[in-house]
Design a protein around this motif. Structure first.
Motif, PDB file in Angstrom:
ATOM      1  N   TYR A 160     -66.706  -7.310 -13.186  1.00  0.00           N
ATOM      2  CA  TYR A 160     -65.466  -7.742 -12.535  1.00  0.00           C
ATOM      3  C   TYR A 160     -64.759  -6.536 -11.906  1.00  0.00           C
ATOM      4  CZ  TYR A 160     -65.595 -12.053 -15.418  1.00  0.00           C
ATOM      5  OH  TYR A 160     -65.929 -13.234 -16.010  1.00  0.00           O
ATOM      6  N   ASP A 163     -58.747  -5.780 -11.205  1.00  0.00           N
ATOM      7  CA  ASP A 163     -57.758  -6.867 -11.186  1.00  0.00           C
ATOM      8  C   ASP A 163     -58.301  -8.105 -11.886  1.00  0.00           C
ATOM      9  OD1 ASP A 163     -55.819  -5.463  -9.949  1.00  0.00           O
ATOM     10  OD2 ASP A 163     -56.190  -6.278  -7.939  1.00  0.00           O
ATOM     11  N   GLU A 164     -59.561  -8.427 -11.584  1.00  0.00           N
ATOM     12  CA  GLU A 164     -60.184  -9.593 -12.245  1.00  0.00           C
ATOM     13  C   GLU A 164     -60.252  -9.365 -13.758  1.00  0.00           C
ATOM     14  OE1 GLU A 164     -63.220 -10.957  -8.611  1.00  0.00           O
ATOM     15  OE2 GLU A 164     -63.942  -9.629 -10.184  1.00  0.00           O
ATOM     16  N   ASN A 167     -56.922 -10.049 -15.328  1.00  0.00           N
ATOM     17  CA  ASN A 167     -56.684 -11.501 -15.407  1.00  0.00           C
ATOM     18  C   ASN A 167     -57.521 -12.131 -16.506  1.00  0.00           C
ATOM     19  OD1 ASN A 167     -54.944 -11.388 -13.283  1.00  0.00           O
ATOM     20  ND2 ASN A 167     -56.486 -11.934 -11.741  1.00  0.00           N
TER      21      ASN A 167
END
Ligand code: AVI
Length: 313
Positions: A160, A163-164, A167
């Protein structure tokens, strides 16, 4: 898997500049086998580092968690074949902690192997493998035991973007309460040559693993990729700590889908397939801060090239 989503993502990806195909589609039956072969390669050091950490720290991890309750449910997202987790479970068995193991994975094949591996070693363990999309499985899982341990191992977070990842960790937190813990495995930054060898192995298995996505598109979506006209090229950027993997078109060519879509490739045009992130410690601290989780402990291998981070809500 939903064929419409697969087709839509492939067609959208091939329209982008640079062209893109997501590595999440690497894993059909052949892709699963190739990934298992990658994990056996000397150059692909990650599973060896992970196993070293498990062997070294499994008892300490279990002892720490025992303080929070003598029964535990262990949810593992993207569990794979369980060959390493079974060793981690040993720590809990040694501490006489009553446990339930719930491996989640998209592949039911791999979960069968997982269950066999666990029951072979611990016939008494309560194990419930759940195939399918692990986001949905996790969202729908109700807590049954005193405490929950969520595992996300294999450096899977590395696929990922940062940012992913933030999250995703935030999402994992939603399924935890105060008594619960999360362990994430992070591959740490190290000498760039060691990293690039892991993604450009001398036997060419990683090349096959990448090109398999083209074969899969041919088989499932009726495209006519000529595999010998493509090569695989990874490179590692020590500034971002990311290995970027590409498929390279060796010729100017056009690929046609049976439904009529056509994609033109220039000679040496890349298709981006995967990122494999290696972490600076400060980035892990930032992720914890962003997702409002506390870091309870860091567990390293002897060379400190890889780590398990124990998070608490
Ligand atoms: C699954 N994932 C953590 C692997 C990685 O290291 O990024 C996938 C992989 N790609 C090439 N080799 C292995």
């Amino acid at each position: 898997m939903n064929m419409n989503t697969f087709k839509q993502e492939v067609l959208e990806g091939l329209q982008q500049k640079p062209k893109k195909l997501s590595s999440k589609y690497f894993y059909d039956a052949k892709g699963d086998k190739l990934f298992q072969q990658i994990m056996q390669l000397d150059e692909y050091y990650l599973p060896k580092s992970e196993l070293a950490i498990i062997k070294k720290h499994k008892n300490t991890i279990a002892q720490r968690l025992k303080k929070h309750g003598k029964s535990i449910e262990i949810l593992e997202l993207g569990a794979g074949d369980g060959s390493k987790t079974v060793q981690l479970l040993e720590g809990f068995v040694n501490q006489k902690i009553h446990l339930k193991y719930l491996p989640f994975d998209i592949s039911s094949n791999v979960l069968k192997i997982n269950k066999q591996a666990v029951l072979k070693k611990y016939p008494e363990i309560n194990i419930t493998p759940i195939p399918g999309n692990y986001f949905k499985t996790y969202q729908n899982s109700a807590k049954e035991y005193q405490q929950r341990l969520v595992l996300f191992l294999g450096s899977n977070l590395g696929n990922y973007t940062l940012d992913e990842s933030a999250n995703f960790i935030h999402f994992l937190k939603q399924g935890m309460d105060k008594n619960d813990h999360l362990i994430i495995a992070f591959d740490l930054v190290k000498h760039p040559r060691k990293i690039i060898k892991a993604y450009d192995d001398s036997k060419g298995v990683t090349k096959q693993f990448n090109l398999n996505i083209l074969e899969r598109i041919n088989n499932e979506l009726g495209a006519d990729f000529e595999l010998s006209n493509f090569d695989h090229y990874p490179y590692y950027n020590p500034v971002t700590g990311v290995t970027y993997s590409y498929i390279i078109s060796l010729e100017a060519q056009t690929v046609t889908f049976k439904t009529g879509e056509k994609f033109r490739f220039e000679k040496f045009e890349p298709i981006h397939t995967e990122i494999s992130k290696k972490f600076f410690k400060q980035e892990i601290l930032n992720l914890a801060h962003k997702s409002e989780l506390t870091i309870e402990n860091w567990f390293y291998d002897d060379e400190e090239t890889y780590c398990f981070v124990l998070f608490k809500k």
